[in-house]
Motif scaffolding. Sequence first.
Motif, PDB file in Angstrom:
ATOM      1  N   GLN A 142       0.859  -1.180   0.000  1.00  0.00           N
ATOM      2  CA  GLN A 142       0.000   0.000   0.000  1.00  0.00           C
ATOM      3  C   GLN A 142       0.893   1.226   0.000  1.00  0.00           C
ATOM      4  O   GLN A 142       1.837   1.322   0.774  1.00  0.00           O
ATOM      5  CB  GLN A 142      -0.906   0.022   1.228  1.00  0.00           C
ATOM      6  N   LYS A 202       1.082   5.426   0.224  1.00  0.00           N
ATOM      7  CA  LYS A 202       0.478   6.716   0.535  1.00  0.00           C
ATOM      8  C   LYS A 202       1.348   7.794  -0.092  1.00  0.00           C
ATOM      9  O   LYS A 202       2.574   7.757   0.037  1.00  0.00           O
ATOM     10  CB  LYS A 202       0.454   6.965   2.043  1.00  0.00           C
ATOM     11  N   GLY A 252       0.058  11.686   2.290  1.00  0.00           N
ATOM     12  CA  GLY A 252      -0.963  11.381   3.278  1.00  0.00           C
ATOM     13  C   GLY A 252      -2.196  10.673   2.745  1.00  0.00           C
ATOM     14  O   GLY A 252      -3.082  10.331   3.516  1.00  0.00           O
ATOM     15  N   GLU A 253      -2.302  10.441   1.445  1.00  0.00           N
ATOM     16  CA  GLU A 253      -3.471   9.775   0.877  1.00  0.00           C
ATOM     17  C   GLU A 253      -3.031   8.521   0.121  1.00  0.00           C
ATOM     18  O   GLU A 253      -2.023   8.529  -0.571  1.00  0.00           O
ATOM     19  CB  GLU A 253      -4.215  10.702  -0.079  1.00  0.00           C
ATOM     20  N   TYR A 254      -3.841   7.464   0.242  1.00  0.00           N
ATOM     21  CA  TYR A 254      -3.538   6.242  -0.494  1.00  0.00           C
ATOM     22  C   TYR A 254      -3.740   6.483  -1.984  1.00  0.00           C
ATOM     23  O   TYR A 254      -4.702   7.122  -2.401  1.00  0.00           O
ATOM     24  CB  TYR A 254      -4.445   5.095  -0.038  1.00  0.00           C
ATOM     25  N   GLU A 262       4.772   7.014   1.734  1.00  0.00           N
ATOM     26  CA  GLU A 262       4.840   6.071   2.841  1.00  0.00           C
ATOM     27  C   GLU A 262       4.416   4.720   2.292  1.00  0.00           C
ATOM     28  O   GLU A 262       3.331   4.586   1.736  1.00  0.00           O
ATOM     29  CB  GLU A 262       3.918   6.499   3.976  1.00  0.00           C
ATOM     30  N   GLU A 292       3.652   0.756   2.950  1.00  0.00           N
ATOM     31  CA  GLU A 292       3.324  -0.261   3.939  1.00  0.00           C
ATOM     32  C   GLU A 292       3.196  -1.599   3.229  1.00  0.00           C
ATOM     33  O   GLU A 292       2.598  -1.694   2.165  1.00  0.00           O
ATOM     34  CB  GLU A 292       1.997   0.064   4.627  1.00  0.00           C
TER      35      GLU A 292
END
Length: 87
Positions: free
Chosen positions: A13, A15, A18-20, A59, A61
């Motif tokens: 995943q 980002k 701050g948004e996917y 980011e 994950e």
Amino acid sequence: MALSPQSIRNNVQIKMNGEYVRKEIVINLSLGWNEKQVSYFKKMIQQGGALKINGDKFEIEIKESIVNSRGDKDGGIITIPGVDERF
């Protein structure tokens, strides 16, 4: 050199600011990156973490799933009722 669709797996995943985001958006952004940035992003996709490329904060994950050799989800530890002691 841009990212290929195969380089971003389903268990990752991402980002961006701050948004996917979907992997198609990241692939389109990677068209403007140099080889060093693409290489660094690929490494981060494998291990997860945070990075910044051209002012965009990413980011990453990784959703870890434990599977066996057939690709089935592991059932975990099997407990036998009545056996609580080791000796």
